[in-house]
Motif scaffolding. Structure first.
Motif, PDB file in Angstrom:
ATOM      1  N   LEU A  12       1.028   4.938 -15.296  1.00 48.24           N
ATOM      2  CA  LEU A  12       2.312   5.083 -15.331  1.00 48.24           C
ATOM      3  C   LEU A  12       3.047   5.925 -14.240  1.00 48.24           C
ATOM      4  O   LEU A  12       4.069   5.329 -13.334  1.00 48.24           O
ATOM      5  N   VAL A  13       2.499   6.796 -13.812  1.00 50.89           N
ATOM      6  CA  VAL A  13       2.657   7.602 -12.665  1.00 50.89           C
ATOM      7  C   VAL A  13       2.535   6.905 -11.325  1.00 50.89           C
ATOM      8  O   VAL A  13       3.426   6.896 -10.681  1.00 50.89           O
ATOM      9  N   LEU A  14       1.578   6.460 -11.238  1.00 47.43           N
ATOM     10  CA  LEU A  14       1.214   5.452 -10.118  1.00 47.43           C
ATOM     11  C   LEU A  14       2.226   4.379  -9.978  1.00 47.43           C
ATOM     12  O   LEU A  14       2.718   4.051  -8.759  1.00 47.43           O
ATOM     13  N   ALA A  15       2.608   3.737 -11.026  1.00 52.27           N
ATOM     14  CA  ALA A  15       3.696   2.634 -10.771  1.00 52.27           C
ATOM     15  C   ALA A  15       5.098   3.176 -10.542  1.00 52.27           C
ATOM     16  O   ALA A  15       6.000   2.537  -9.709  1.00 52.27           O
ATOM     17  N   VAL A  16       5.302   4.287 -11.046  1.00 51.23           N
ATOM     18  CA  VAL A  16       6.565   4.934 -10.463  1.00 51.23           C
ATOM     19  C   VAL A  16       6.717   5.167  -9.000  1.00 51.23           C
ATOM     20  O   VAL A  16       7.659   5.192  -8.341  1.00 51.23           O
ATOM     21  N   VAL A  17       5.690   5.966  -8.503  1.00 47.77           N
ATOM     22  CA  VAL A  17       5.404   6.146  -7.155  1.00 47.77           C
ATOM     23  C   VAL A  17       5.545   4.842  -6.605  1.00 47.77           C
ATOM     24  O   VAL A  17       6.219   4.785  -5.413  1.00 47.77           O
ATOM     25  N   ALA A  18       4.878   3.883  -6.928  1.00 46.91           N
ATOM     26  CA  ALA A  18       5.126   2.563  -6.329  1.00 46.91           C
ATOM     27  C   ALA A  18       6.502   1.928  -6.290  1.00 46.91           C
ATOM     28  O   ALA A  18       7.230   1.304  -5.202  1.00 46.91           O
ATOM     29  N   GLN A  19       7.138   2.333  -7.480  1.00 44.31           N
ATOM     30  CA  GLN A  19       8.471   2.106  -7.599  1.00 44.31           C
ATOM     31  C   GLN A  19       9.644   2.685  -6.786  1.00 44.31           C
ATOM     32  O   GLN A  19      10.412   2.255  -6.030  1.00 44.31           O
TER      33      GLN A  19
END
Length: 135
Positions: A12-19
């Motif tokens: 989830l944290v990695l997805a938010v960074v990608a976001q």
């Protein structure tokens, strides 16, 4: 199961960074807004689903109530992202831009809470150190 929760929270944290990356890329793209922000919108929908999954796994893994609540908070904040975007589109000009600024601030809140979850989940998923015996 706790390791699965910690892994999903990290994802989830990695997805938010990608976001954040996709938002910045869309902002500087020369294509029309509808086209340039499409990857950002698609990942946003994926993040919303992931936050719900993280919350469900937290409950199944019998994580502490605080972690389940924080996971639910991230899911709620993800829903608010879509609400902010809809409200901002309803306004024209400066008013819409000001409202849309809340979208970025809410994104930072999502990142903060998700990072807290990862840190706490990591601590809980590690096996306890064996007790040392006196010689």
């Amino acid at each position: 199961m706790r390791r699965s929760f910690a892994g999903l929270a990290t994802l989830l944290v990695l997805a938010v960074v990608a976001q954040f990356f996709l938002a910045a890329s869309g902002a500087f793209d020369t294509a029309p807004n509808e086209e340039s922000f499409q990857p950002h919108r698609m990942l946003g929908a994926g993040i919303l689903l992931l936050t719900v999954l993280v919350t469900i796994v937290a409950a199944i893994a019998r994580m502490p109530g605080r972690l389940i609540g924080l996971s639910g908070l991230v899911a709620g904040l993800a829903v608010v992202q879509f609400v902010i975007a809809a409200i901002a589109k309803a306004f024209d000009g400066t008013a819409g831009e000001l409202v849309f600024g809340l979208h970025a601030l809410n994104g930072l809140a999502i990142m903060t809470v998700a990072s807290m979850i990862v840190r706490q989940a990591g601590q809980l998923s590690r096996p306890a150190a064996p007790a040392r015996q006196a010689p």
